[in-house]
Motif scaffolding. Structure first.
Motif, PDB file in Angstrom:
ATOM      1  N   THR A  31      -2.520  -4.691 -10.234  1.00  0.00           N
ATOM      2  CA  THR A  31      -1.947  -4.906  -8.906  1.00  0.00           C
ATOM      3  C   THR A  31      -0.505  -5.371  -9.013  1.00  0.00           C
ATOM      4  O   THR A  31       0.379  -4.871  -8.324  1.00  0.00           O
ATOM      5  N   ARG A  88      -7.482  -6.056 -13.569  1.00  0.00           N
ATOM      6  CA  ARG A  88      -7.357  -5.547 -12.212  1.00  0.00           C
ATOM      7  C   ARG A  88      -6.155  -6.225 -11.523  1.00  0.00           C
ATOM      8  O   ARG A  88      -5.318  -5.576 -10.896  1.00  0.00           O
ATOM      9  N   THR A  89      -6.060  -7.545 -11.695  1.00  0.00           N
ATOM     10  CA  THR A  89      -4.950  -8.261 -11.087  1.00  0.00           C
ATOM     11  C   THR A  89      -3.631  -7.820 -11.705  1.00  0.00           C
ATOM     12  O   THR A  89      -2.637  -7.629 -11.020  1.00  0.00           O
ATOM     13  N   SER A 120     -13.809  -3.202  -6.548  1.00  0.00           N
ATOM     14  CA  SER A 120     -13.464  -2.010  -5.806  1.00  0.00           C
ATOM     15  C   SER A 120     -14.729  -1.168  -5.666  1.00  0.00           C
ATOM     16  O   SER A 120     -15.247  -0.672  -6.652  1.00  0.00           O
ATOM     17  N   GLN A 167       1.699  -2.508 -10.014  1.00  0.00           N
ATOM     18  CA  GLN A 167       1.889  -1.561  -8.920  1.00  0.00           C
ATOM     19  C   GLN A 167       2.841  -2.132  -7.871  1.00  0.00           C
ATOM     20  O   GLN A 167       3.752  -1.445  -7.408  1.00  0.00           O
ATOM     21  N   LEU A 168       2.643  -3.400  -7.547  1.00  0.00           N
ATOM     22  CA  LEU A 168       3.497  -4.024  -6.540  1.00  0.00           C
ATOM     23  C   LEU A 168       4.936  -4.059  -7.002  1.00  0.00           C
ATOM     24  O   LEU A 168       5.853  -3.740  -6.252  1.00  0.00           O
ATOM     25  N   GLU A 211      -4.704 -12.511  -6.674  1.00  0.00           N
ATOM     26  CA  GLU A 211      -4.278 -11.188  -6.241  1.00  0.00           C
ATOM     27  C   GLU A 211      -3.742 -11.236  -4.810  1.00  0.00           C
ATOM     28  O   GLU A 211      -2.709 -10.639  -4.496  1.00  0.00           O
ATOM     29  N   ARG A 261       0.002 -10.358  -3.220  1.00  0.00           N
ATOM     30  CA  ARG A 261       0.254  -9.475  -2.074  1.00  0.00           C
ATOM     31  C   ARG A 261       1.096 -10.190  -1.014  1.00  0.00           C
ATOM     32  O   ARG A 261       1.979  -9.598  -0.408  1.00  0.00           O
ATOM     33  N   ASP A 263       0.839  -1.196   0.000  1.00  0.00           N
ATOM     34  CA  ASP A 263       0.000   0.000   0.000  1.00  0.00           C
ATOM     35  C   ASP A 263       0.873   1.244   0.000  1.00  0.00           C
ATOM     36  O   ASP A 263       1.993   1.227   0.501  1.00  0.00           O
TER      37      ASP A 263
END
Lengths: 193, 481
Positions: B299, B295-296, B42, B302-303, B202, B206, A103
Motif C-alpha cells: 500500500t 500488504r501494508t 482482501s 502504491q501510494l 494502513e 491513507r 485509489d
C-alpha cells in the motif's frame, strides 16, 4: 519484420493499447518503441505512451507550417453539446478523484452520471425521458472509449483514465470559449466579468 | 477525557457507531471471523457475499425467519457505505469485481469486546518487567556520553558474571508455572494487538496520503515551494513517524536470522508444558505478521508512486487548470440550460486511424434455395425406438394465453414476474420465452427496457434457476363498446 513488431504496430493501429488488457502488445510496444515510432511516422502518426497510466495510442502528427503533410488517417469526431459537457464533467470528476485519495479506478453508477448531467438538461422533460437522454449520451461516451461498462454489474461504469489524454486543458478551453460566445449571443448583452 | 470530547467521539467514531448498531453481533461476529481470525486483507465481493449468505441462512434458521431480512449483498453494501464505514470497498487493478477489507474500526470494536471477557488471572509482574526494559532502552539508548554508556555496560557485565557464578554453583530457579503463563498471556495479547494494528497503520497511511493530496490541490504558491514543503518536512509518507516505525519493523522482521530465531522460539514456547492451552494461532504468528506487513508495504509503495505521478509537473498544472475551466463551463451551461439543441459542438480526435479497405468486404453471394421435396412420404415399416420424439416437450401457447386472460379478469394488468409466481413455470426457459411471444386480442404485451425483473423457477433436476429480463407486463386491451 519480426512478429513482435507486427503485433505491436497492428494492435495500436486498431485502438488504444492498455497495459492490463493487452499484455503482450503492451510489452512489445515498450520494447520496440523506437521501431514502432519510425514505422507509424511514415503514415503521419505519432505514438503516445503513458507508462505511468498504462496506455498507448496513436495521434496525428501536428502539421508543420508551410508544408503539406500526408492526408489525415485519424478521423476527428464531432460531438454534440451534451456529450461534450459530459466529457468535461467526467474529466473534472477524475481530477477531483485523484485529489482525494490513492485509489486508481474511478467507478460511477448510471444514477451518479444522470445526477451529474441532469441539472444541465432542459427543464420540463419528464424523468424517464431525461434518463433516456443521458443513456444515449453515456452510450456515445462508451463508444468513444472513455467509459467502460463493468462486466457483471449492471449500470456501473469505469471512467477510463485515457480521458485525461484527450479531454485536456486545451480542448476544454476551446469548448469553454465556444460556449461563452454562445451564451453572450443568447443573452444579447456583453458578458460581465 | 472531558464531556465534549467524549460526546464528539460518540458522534464521530466509527467503532462506537458499530458497537451501537442493531446488527452489531452480526457485523462483528462475521467480519471478525473472516478478516481478523483468518487474517484476510482482501476478499472478493462474491466470496464474502457467499459466506455471509450461509451465515444469514444459519442465523435465520436458528432465530426465526426474518431476523435478518436483507440479502447478503444488501448488507455488504450497507456496511461499505461511507455512512457506516465498517468495510473498505475497492477495485484492484485488472479486476471488475470489487474487493473488501475491514476497517480499523472493526478491529477496535473487537478489541474492546475482548477486553470485556473476564480473565482468570491478570499478570502484573511480567508487565512491570517490560516497563523496566523499555525505560532502560530509552535511557541507555539516548545516552550520548561514551563514558556513561561504558559504565552501564560494565554494570551489566558484573550482573552477568554474578549470575554465571550462581548458575555454576547450582543456585538458580527456573521460571515458575505462574510466571510462564503470565508471560504467555502477555505475549499472545501483544502479538494479536500487533496484527490488529496493521489495519490502522494502513489507514493512517491513507489519511496521510489524502492530506497531502488536499494540500497539493489547494496549494497557492509555486511548484518549487510546494516540493520543498512536502519533501523537506516530515510529511512525505515514508518520513513520518508512522512511516519510519513501520519501515523499521518490516526490516527487522524480514531479516532471515530474525525469522529463524522467531520460528525457533515460537516452537519452543508452544511446546512448554506449563502452557496448558497454547493458542494454535501463535505457532505461526510471524507468518501472519509478514503477510500483513507485506500488504501494508505494498500500500505504501502504491501510494507513494501515485503521489509522485500526481505531483508530476504537467499533471499537477493540468489538473488545476481543468477544474477551473470546467467550473466556468458549468456556469455557462447553466445559463443556457433551457435551450434543447445548442449549436455548440466540439471536435475530438479519434484514438486510432480508420482504414476502409474495400477488398476486405465480402462479395455478394446469392442465396441458394433448397427445393423441398415432400411428395412421397411413406409410412415406415420398421420398428424403432420412438421415445426420443416423445421426450421433447411442447409448450401450449393457447394454455398460457388462457392463463393470462384468467389473471386479467380481476385486474387491468399483471407483470410477468407476478404471473409466474402465481403460475410457476413447468417447462422452464422455453415456457418463459413463449410468454414473451404471446399475442391475443384481449391483452397486449408491454416491454419496459428500463427496468429489470427477475423470474425464478425450478427445473427438472430440481435446481433453482433465475432469469433477468426487461419488465414485461400484460395489459388488458380496452373493449370498445
Amino acid at each position: 519484420m519480426s512478429a513482435e513488431l507486427s503485433l505491436a504496430v497492428t494492435q495500436v493501429m486498431k485502438g488504444v493499447v492498455y497495459r492490463d488488457t493487452h499484455e503482450k502488445a503492451w510489452r512489445y510496444l515498450l520494447d520496440l518503441q523506437a521501431q514502432v515510432r519510425d514505422h507509424v511516422a511514415v503514415l503521419g502518426l505519432l505514438l503516445v505512451i503513458d507508462e505511468a497510466e498504462g496506455y498507448a495510442f496513436l495521434r496525428s502528427r501536428p502539421e508543420q507550417e508551410g508544408e503539406e503533410g500526408p492526408p489525415r488517417l485519424i478521423p476527428r469526431r464531432s460531438l454534440s453539446f451534451h456529450v461534450s459537457l459530459l466529457l468535461a464533467l467526467l474529466r473534472k470528476r477524475l481530477a477531483e478523484f485523484d485529489a482525494r485519495g490513492g485509489d486508481i479506478r474511478l467507478m460511477l453508477t448510471r444514477d451518479q452520471i444522470v445526477e451529474m448531467l441532469a441539472i444541465f438538461l432542459p427543464e420540463g422533460s419528464n424523468e424517464a425521458r431525461l434518463v433516456n437522454q443521458v443513456d444515449a449520451h453515456i452510450n456515445k461516451v462508451v463508444e468513444l472509449g472513455f467509459l467502460r461498462r463493468v462486466t457483471g454489474q449492471d449500470n456501473l461504469f469505469e471512467v477510463r483514465r485515457i480521458l485525461k489524454a484527450f479531454v485536456d486543458g486545451q480542448w476544454l478551453a476551446g469548448f469553454e470559449q465556444g460556449l461563452a460566445t454562445y451564451a453572450v449571443q443568447l443573452s444579447g448583452t456583453e458578458e460581465k466579468p | 477525557m472531558e464531556f465534549e470530547e467524549i460526546s464528539a467521539l460518540r458522534r464521530r467514531s466509527v467503532a462506537w457507531r458499530l458497537l451501537r448498531a442493531d446488527h452489531a453481533p452480526l457485523v462483528l461476529g462475521f467480519l471478525g471471523r473472516v478478516f481478523v481470525d483468518e487474517n484476510a486483507r482482501s476478499v472478493s465481493a462474491a466470496d464474502l457475499a457467499g459466506r455471509l449468505d450461509d451465515e444469514l441462512y444459519a442465523l435465520n434458521e436458528r432465530l426465526g425467519e426474518g431476523t435478518f431480512p436483507k440479502t447478503a449483498k444488501a448488507y455488504l453494501d450497507d456496511w461499505a457505505d461511507p455512512r457506516a464505514g465498517y468495510l473498505r470497498k475497492y477495485y484492484p487493478e485488472g479486476s471488475d469485481e470489487p474487493y473488501y477489507d475491514a476497517t480499523p474500526a472493526v478491529e477496535k470494536a473487537l478489541a474492546w469486546l475482548r477486553s470485556l471477557t473476564d480473565r482468570s488471572f491478570v499478570g502484573t509482574e511480567s508487565r512491570l518487567n517490560t516497563i523496566f526494559d523499555l525505560l532502560r532502552q530509552m535511557v541507555f539508548g539516548a545516552e550520548a556520553d561514551p563514558e556513561a554508556r561504558l559504565e552501564e555496560l560494565r554494570r551489566r557485565r558484573r550482573q552477568i558474571d554474578e549470575e554465571m557464578a550462581r548458575v555454576a554453583a547450582g543456585d538458580f530457579e527456573p521460571l515458575g508455572p505462574t510466571a510462564q503463563r503470565e508471560r504467555y498471556q502477555q505475549f499472545t495479547s501483544t502479538a494479536r494487538e500487533l496484527l490488529a494494528d496493521f489495519r490502522e497503520v494502513e489507514a493512517n497511511f491513507r489519511t496521510l496520503d489524502r492530506r497531502l493530496r488536499e494540500k497539493i490541490s489547494t496549494w497557492e504558491g509555486s511548484k518549487g515551494a510546494l516540493l520543498d514543503d512536502i519533501l523537506g518536512s516530515r510529511e512525505s509518507i515514508a518520513d513520518t513517524d508512522q512511516g519510519r516505525s513501520f519501515q523499521a519493523f518490516y526490516d527487522f522482521l524480514l531479516s532471515s536470522t530474525r525469522q529463524e530465531e522467531l520460528a525457533g522460539l515460537l516452537e519452543q514456547v508452544q511446546a512448554l508444558e506449563e502452557i496448558t492451552e497454547p493458542d494454535p494461532r501463535m505457532r505461526y504468528v510471524h507468518h501472519d505478521w509478514l503477510d500483513a506487513g507485506e500488504r501494508t508495504q505494498a500500500t505504501v509503495r502504491q501510494l507513494s508512486e501515485q503521489l509522485r505521478r500526481f505531483l508530476d509537473d504537467q499533471v499537477w498544472a493540468e489538473n488545476r487548470r481543468v477544474v477551473e475551466i470546467v467550473r466556468s463551463i458549468e456556469k455557462h451551461a447553466l445559463t443556457v440550460r433551457a435551450y434543447a439543441d445548442l449549436p455548440v459542438t466540439t471536435e475530438l480526435e479519434g484514438s486510432a486511424p480508420e482504414l476502409g479497405l474495400p477488398m476486405e468486404r465480402p462479395l455478394y453471394a446469392p442465396r441458394v434455395r433448397r427445393p423441398i421435396n415432400s411428395a412421397s412420404i411413406e409410412a415406415g415399416r420398421q420398428e424403432f425406438e420412438a421415445d426420443a420424439l416423445f421426450e421433447q416437450f411442447y409448450v401450449d401457447r393457447a394454455e398460457l394465453a388462457a392463463g393470462v386472460r384468467r389473471a386479467l379478469q380481476g385486474r387491468a394488468q399483471i407483470a410477468l414476474a407476478d404471473l409466474v409466481r402465481e403460475r410457476p413455470l413447468t417447462h422452464g426457459l422455453a415456457e418463459l420465452v413463449s410468454y414473451l411471444a404471446l399475442s391475443d386480442d384481449t391483452f397486449c404485451v408491454v416491454f419496459d427496457e428500463g427496468r429489470v425483473d427477475e423470474v425464478d423457477w425450478i427445473d427438472e433436476e430440481g435446481t433453482e434457476r433465475r432469469a433477468k429480463l426487461p419488465r414485461v407486463t400484460f395489459a388488458r386491451t380496452e373493449v370498445s363498446p
